[in-house]
Design a protein around this motif. Structure first.
Motif, mmCIF file in Angstrom:
data_model
loop_
_atom_site.group_PDB
_atom_site.id
_atom_site.type_symbol
_atom_site.label_atom_id
_atom_site.label_comp_id
_atom_site.label_asym_id
_atom_site.label_seq_id
_atom_site.Cartn_x
_atom_site.Cartn_y
_atom_site.Cartn_z
ATOM 1 N N GLU A 142 -29.989 -65.280 -16.758
ATOM 2 C CA GLU A 142 -28.580 -65.459 -17.128
ATOM 3 C C GLU A 142 -28.176 -64.519 -18.257
ATOM 4 O OE1 GLU A 142 -26.357 -67.418 -15.540
ATOM 5 O OE2 GLU A 142 -27.981 -67.842 -14.132
ATOM 6 N N TYR A 143 -28.982 -64.506 -19.295
ATOM 7 C CA TYR A 143 -28.706 -63.664 -20.455
ATOM 8 C C TYR A 143 -30.043 -63.281 -21.079
ATOM 9 C CZ TYR A 143 -26.508 -61.745 -24.589
ATOM 10 O OH TYR A 143 -26.080 -60.891 -25.553
ATOM 11 N N PHE A 180 -26.082 -59.392 -19.750
ATOM 12 C CA PHE A 180 -25.485 -60.607 -19.192
ATOM 13 C C PHE A 180 -25.315 -60.497 -17.688
ATOM 14 C CE2 PHE A 180 -21.768 -57.978 -20.005
ATOM 15 C CZ PHE A 180 -20.918 -58.253 -18.946
ATOM 16 N N ASN A 226 -21.344 -64.381 -13.821
ATOM 17 C CA ASN A 226 -20.870 -65.491 -14.643
ATOM 18 C C ASN A 226 -21.189 -65.170 -16.100
ATOM 19 O OD1 ASN A 226 -20.071 -67.865 -15.816
ATOM 20 N ND2 ASN A 226 -21.376 -69.187 -14.581
ATOM 21 N N ARG A 279 -21.604 -65.273 -19.705
ATOM 22 C CA ARG A 279 -21.642 -66.315 -20.731
ATOM 23 C C ARG A 279 -21.637 -65.665 -22.096
ATOM 24 N NH1 ARG A 279 -19.483 -69.334 -18.101
ATOM 25 N NH2 ARG A 279 -19.638 -70.813 -19.784
ATOM 26 N N PRO A 280 -21.085 -66.208 -23.136
ATOM 27 C CA PRO A 280 -20.368 -67.470 -23.134
ATOM 28 C C PRO A 280 -18.952 -67.295 -22.595
ATOM 29 C CG PRO A 280 -20.310 -66.533 -25.331
ATOM 30 C CD PRO A 280 -21.151 -65.611 -24.476
ATOM 31 N N HIS A 281 -18.402 -68.377 -22.076
ATOM 32 C CA HIS A 281 -17.035 -68.401 -21.579
ATOM 33 C C HIS A 281 -16.594 -69.848 -21.512
ATOM 34 C CE1 HIS A 281 -13.526 -67.870 -19.039
ATOM 35 N NE2 HIS A 281 -13.589 -66.584 -19.385
ATOM 36 N N GLU A 307 -14.819 -71.387 -19.384
ATOM 37 C CA GLU A 307 -14.903 -71.926 -18.022
ATOM 38 C C GLU A 307 -16.362 -71.955 -17.583
ATOM 39 O OE1 GLU A 307 -12.380 -73.096 -16.224
ATOM 40 O OE2 GLU A 307 -11.014 -72.651 -17.881
ATOM 41 N N PRO A 308 -16.912 -73.125 -17.244
ATOM 42 C CA PRO A 308 -18.330 -73.213 -16.851
ATOM 43 C C PRO A 308 -18.711 -72.292 -15.690
ATOM 44 C CG PRO A 308 -17.422 -75.405 -17.190
ATOM 45 C CD PRO A 308 -16.268 -74.437 -17.280
ATOM 46 N N GLY A 336 -17.237 -69.456 -15.090
ATOM 47 C CA GLY A 336 -16.834 -68.091 -15.406
ATOM 48 C C GLY A 336 -15.573 -67.701 -14.657
#
Length: 161
Positions: A37-38, A65, A69, A71-73, A75-76, A78
């Motif tokens: 994810e990251y 990233f 999707n 992250r961070p954002h 909206e879960p 993205g």
């Protein structure tokens, strides 16, 4: 004190593979947060003082990233866009070549792993440095910077500006 740059993030559709690429090309530590994810890439070491000793300032990190999707954002799930950039100019990341490494080794390692070499052997007098560049397999442009020193002798085959 002015606003401080703390991170630069690269987009990738596969952050794990992108992190392995940079781990293998530059020897950076891969710190997944979470895996896939990251990824925080940690060059390690400290910025150097003028006398060559380590300062108290740690080297900057680069994040990778997941384009699908970011992250961070708030909206879960993205939001769009969900793919890496493919057209036009993008930010460039400048990497100082370590005194114990060479642009030839770095460019070779990068292209063996799917990068595309953009150019090499260029001298930029404005900042007194030798530079070379590639695009990683995810479209991120990397410019390698080599110190030219106080009285540079620019090789004849280098382009100049």
């Amino acid at each position: 004190m002015p606003n401080t740059l703390i991170f630069v993030d690269l987009a990738a559709d596969d952050p794990s593979a992108c992190a392995r690429f940079y781990e293998e090309v530059f020897g950076w530590r891969n710190d997944p947060r979470p895996e896939g994810e990251y990824h925080r890439m940690v060059p390690g070491g400290q910025f150097r003082n003028p006398d060559g000793t380590d300062s108290e300032i740690g080297n900057l990190h680069i994040g990778i990233f997941k384009a699908g999707n970011a992250r961070p954002h708030p909206e879960p799930a993205g939001v769009a866009p969900r793919e890496v950039a493919s057209d036009g100019r993008r930010p460039r990341v400048w990497i100082l070549i370590d005194d114990d490494d060479t642009p030839e080794r770095i460019l070779g390692a990068a292209t063996e792993r799917g990068a595309r070499e953009l150019w090499r052997n260029h001298y930029w007098s404005t900042f007194n440095g030798y530079n070379h560049a590639f695009v990683d397999p995810w479209g991120n442009e990397i410019v390698l910077w080599g110190k030219a020193g106080p009285s540079p002798v620019v090789p004849e085959h280098f382009t100049r500006e």
